[in-house]
Design an enzyme around this catalytic site. Structure first.
Site, PDB file in Angstrom:
ATOM      1  N   PHE A 104       0.854  -1.188   0.000  1.00 29.61           N
ATOM      2  CA  PHE A 104       0.000   0.000   0.000  1.00 29.61           C
ATOM      3  C   PHE A 104       0.889   1.236   0.000  1.00 29.61           C
ATOM      4  CE2 PHE A 104      -2.395   3.454   1.967  1.00 29.61           C
ATOM      5  CZ  PHE A 104      -3.537   3.443   1.181  1.00 29.61           C
ATOM      6  N   ASP A 106       9.180   2.661   1.521  1.00 33.68           N
ATOM      7  CA  ASP A 106       8.008   3.390   2.002  1.00 33.68           C
ATOM      8  C   ASP A 106       7.894   3.127   3.511  1.00 33.68           C
ATOM      9  OD1 ASP A 106       5.524   4.268   2.798  1.00 33.68           O
ATOM     10  OD2 ASP A 106       4.454   3.491   1.050  1.00 33.68           O
ATOM     11  N   LYS A 151       2.569   9.952   8.432  1.00 33.38           N
ATOM     12  CA  LYS A 151       1.925   9.426   9.643  1.00 33.38           C
ATOM     13  C   LYS A 151       2.578   9.902  10.942  1.00 33.38           C
ATOM     14  CE  LYS A 151      -0.887   5.761   7.764  1.00 33.38           C
ATOM     15  NZ  LYS A 151      -0.583   5.041   6.551  1.00 33.38           N
TER      16      LYS A 151
HETATM   17  C1  LIG Z   1      -0.871   5.321   5.134  1.00 35.99           C
HETATM   18  C2  LIG Z   1       0.153   4.900   4.127  1.00 35.99           C
HETATM   19  C3  LIG Z   1       0.358   5.638   2.951  1.00 35.99           C
HETATM   20  C4  LIG Z   1      -0.528   6.790   2.541  1.00 35.99           C
HETATM   21  O1  LIG Z   1      -0.418   7.875   3.395  1.00 35.99           O
HETATM   22  P1  LIG Z   1      -1.531   9.058   3.319  1.00 35.99           P
HETATM   23  O2  LIG Z   1      -1.034  10.048   4.320  1.00 35.99           O
HETATM   24  O3  LIG Z   1      -2.846   8.437   3.642  1.00 35.99           O
HETATM   25  O4  LIG Z   1      -1.498   9.587   1.931  1.00 35.99           O
HETATM   26  C5  LIG Z   1       1.395   5.258   2.122  1.00 35.99           C
HETATM   27  N1  LIG Z   1       2.173   4.206   2.407  1.00 35.99           N
HETATM   28  C6  LIG Z   1       2.006   3.478   3.529  1.00 35.99           C
HETATM   29  C7  LIG Z   1       2.927   2.340   3.814  1.00 35.99           C
HETATM   30  C8  LIG Z   1       0.974   3.789   4.417  1.00 35.99           C
HETATM   31  O5  LIG Z   1       0.783   3.041   5.517  1.00 35.99           O
END
Ligand SMILES: *Cc1c(COP(=O)(O)O)cnc(C)c1O
Length: 404
Positions: free
Chosen positions: A138, A223, A252
């Site tokens: 994701f 990521d 986050k």
């Molecule tokens: C939450 C998340 C995203 C997206 O972040 P947003 O602030 O919602 O755009 C991207 N990569 C990972 C691994 C995530 O957990």
């Protein structure tokens, strides 16, 4: 005065892309929340791994309010002290030489993917544009990031999607060997898949990806939007693997509840984002940067990071005790304070049924896919709150088992 908003207003006034729980929290302090009725909750959800220091932590309130009385926003036509201090702090604490600031994880990944393509375009050729990602991964909800993400349902109905993206199997290096070649510009991976079910990468997998990227002159993108900023017990999760990326994304926990994202990279790659190539009006916003700087400086300390590892053990012991009694979980896994409990076969696909029961019992939790209960609490959650939240979670689990 206007009427107090209710949950019914959600269905009446908001686009129906979410389905929030019934209770509306109005106040938070540490790892406790109170709703409109004054009911109190223990927070094991942490705003989806965002509220890294709980709610209204004094260090963050002070950073936010002090900055709020000085300067909020300038755009990038001018720079500002908090943005410069945040960038410097991130560079000094990590592998990175350069930082790009933005407002969310999806935006940080969008920047990372565009940077990788532009770097390959400028240094090799436009043919070197392929991106290798992984199933179940994701990376956000922009069109590029849902296309790179490995959960097809998020891109469904939004085509045509960007091309040149292929997906291997997470933790399966052979699947990558078949996909990567000299036209690959980047491999993007979460050191631990979050939304995909709390699945840590094996050390061999991340080391192998680094070697394959080096062999094909491709960039390795980590990521760490969910795993970063202390969440796993080190500032970034990749430090525990001893593998260094070319690009890293963070969001986050970085803002502790204030919207902010960052993309970190090296002096070898950064020049591909020359003047005018990319941008964001809010990137480096002074309020966001001031809060993020305070969060990073508070979290990247031995006390907080050691505390994450200690709390991991406490969560795990509680979950194992619940499982010994009720037999609902097949496996309990994760790193630091990103913990997943996969449902046992008899409860296949029923992780989501725990959430409303948990709310009724006074504890907030998350899921990661249909089959994994996910906990992502504050990194400084008091041990008494862990114990109390677990008493409540056990009541929710007992009700699930009893079919109530
Ligand atoms: C939450 C998340 C995203 C997206 O972040 P947003 O602030 O919602 O755009 C991207 N990569 C990972 C691994 C995530 O957990």
């Amino acid at each position: 005065m206007s009427q107090t908003p209710t949950r019914a207003d959600f269905d009446r006034y908001m686009v129906p892309n979410y389905a929030p729980q019934q209770a509306i929290p109005v106040r938070g302090e540490g790892s406790r929340l109170w709703d409109q009725e004054g009911r109190e909750y223990v927070d094991f959800a942490g705003g989806i791994a965002v509220n890294s220091l709980g709610h209204c932590h004094p260090v963050l309130v002070e950073a936010l309010t002090a900055q709020a009385n000085k300067l909020w926003h300038l755009s990038n036509v001018y720079t500002n002290e908090p943005a410069l201090a945040l960038a410097r702090s991130l560079v000094e604490r990590t592998f990175a030489d350069k930082v790009y600031l933005c407002s969310s994880g999806g935006e940080a990944n969008e920047a990372a993917l565009k940077l990788a393509r532009r770097w390959a375009h400028d240094n090799v050729s436009e043919h070197k544009h392929r991106i290798v990602s992984f199933s179940q991964s994701f990376h956000g909800r922009t069109l590029f990031t849902v296309s790179v993400g490995g959960q097809p349902k998020y891109a469904q109905g939004f085509g045509p999607v960007p091309g040149g993206i292929v997906h291997g199997e997470f933790n399966d290096l052979d699947s990558v060997r078949d996909l990567i070649d000299d036209d690959t510009c980047a491999v993007v991976v979460e050191p631990m898949q979050g939304e995909g079910g709390i699945v840590p990468a094996t050390p061999e997998f991340l080391h192998g990806l680094r070697a394959l990227c080096d062999a094909h002159d491709a960039l390795l993108i980590f990521d760490e939007v969910q795993t970063g900023v202390g969440r796993t017990g080190t500032l970034f999760a990749h430090e525990q693997y001893g593998v260094t990326p070319d690009i890293l994304t963070s969001a986050k926990a970085l803002g502790g509840g204030f919207p902010v994202g960052a993309m970190l990279t090296t002096d070898r790659v950064a020049p591909a984002f020359g003047f005018g190539t990319h941008g964001s009006t809010y990137g480096g916003n002074a309020l966001a940067s001031a809060v993020a700087l305070a969060a990073v400086e508070h979290i990247d300390t031995p006390e907080v990071l050691e505390g994450v590892k200690r709390r991991h053990e406490r969560f795990r012991e509680h979950l194992e005790a619940i499982n010994a009694k009720h037999g609902v979980f097949r496996e309990i896994r994760g790193m630091g304070l990103l913990i997943g409990a996969e449902m046992a076969p008899a409860f296949e696909g029923r992780a989501k049924d725990i959430l409303p029961l948990a709310i009724e019992e006074g504890v907030m939790a998350l899921i990661a896919g249909p089959n994994v209960l996910r906990l992502a609490p504050s990194l400084v959650i008091p041990e008494a709150d862990i114990d109390e939240g677990m008493v409540r979670l056990e009541r929710a689990v007992a009700r699930l088992v009893a079919g109530q």
